[in-house]
Design a protein around this motif. Structure first.
Motif, PDB file in Angstrom:
ATOM      1  N   ARG A 162      61.328  23.557  37.367  1.00 38.78           N
ATOM      2  CA  ARG A 162      59.964  23.689  36.865  1.00 38.78           C
ATOM      3  C   ARG A 162      59.986  24.448  35.545  1.00 38.78           C
ATOM      4  N   GLY A 203      54.802  24.677  34.637  1.00 41.14           N
ATOM      5  CA  GLY A 203      54.743  24.025  35.937  1.00 41.14           C
ATOM      6  C   GLY A 203      55.187  22.577  35.939  1.00 41.14           C
ATOM      7  N   ARG A 249      57.545  19.325  35.858  1.00 41.32           N
ATOM      8  CA  ARG A 249      58.887  19.020  36.343  1.00 41.32           C
ATOM      9  C   ARG A 249      59.790  18.701  35.157  1.00 41.32           C
TER      10      ARG A 249
END
Length: 133
Positions: free
Chosen positions: A30, A34, A36
């Motif tokens: 992460r 936040g 990916r």
């Protein structure tokens, strides 16, 4: 690489990629925001996952297969892993045999070589089938 980039690179939806990650088939880190972040080798992993799904393996079986394929040394594979993969292969073979038999039955009906015995009582033999002469 962001999930959208991985999706574009693989042709796999972001929803499917999230599922793969949820199932432990691929991993991401992460970012501070936040999002990916996937390694570049995730493209090859997703292609492999797609191939193995297309071959008939379930996500549960894939979870056990992936460490063997990637060689990441994340543990010993279950003792019955090979037998489970062979079972999938054998199931596919049985499905192929059933489909072949169904196709042959339809070919027989269409060619006139086979006809249900009761059909003569219901309709003329040539009423529904095209003339093959």
């Amino acid at each position: 690489m962001l999930i959208g980039e991985l999706s574009a690179a693989t042709g796999v939806s972001t929803r499917a990629l999230r599922y793969y990650e949820h199932e432990g088939l691929i991993t991401s880190r992460r970012r501070p925001n936040g999002y990916r972040d996937y390694d570049p080798d995730a493209v090859e992993m997703v292609a492999l996952i797609q191939d193995l799904f297309a071959a008939g393996l379930s996500s549960g079986l894939l979870r056990d297969v992936m460490p063997c394929v990637t060689g990441d040394g994340s543990g010993t594979p279950p003792a019955d892993l090979l037998a489970r993969v062979e079972q999938v292969r054998d199931d596919l073979l049985r499905q192929e045999e059933r489909l072949r038999a169904r196709r042959e039955t339809l070919d027989d009906y269409l060619s006139g070589r086979r006809r249900p015995a009761r059909i003569d009582a219901l309709v003329s033999a040539d009423a529904c089938l095209p003339d093959r002469t």
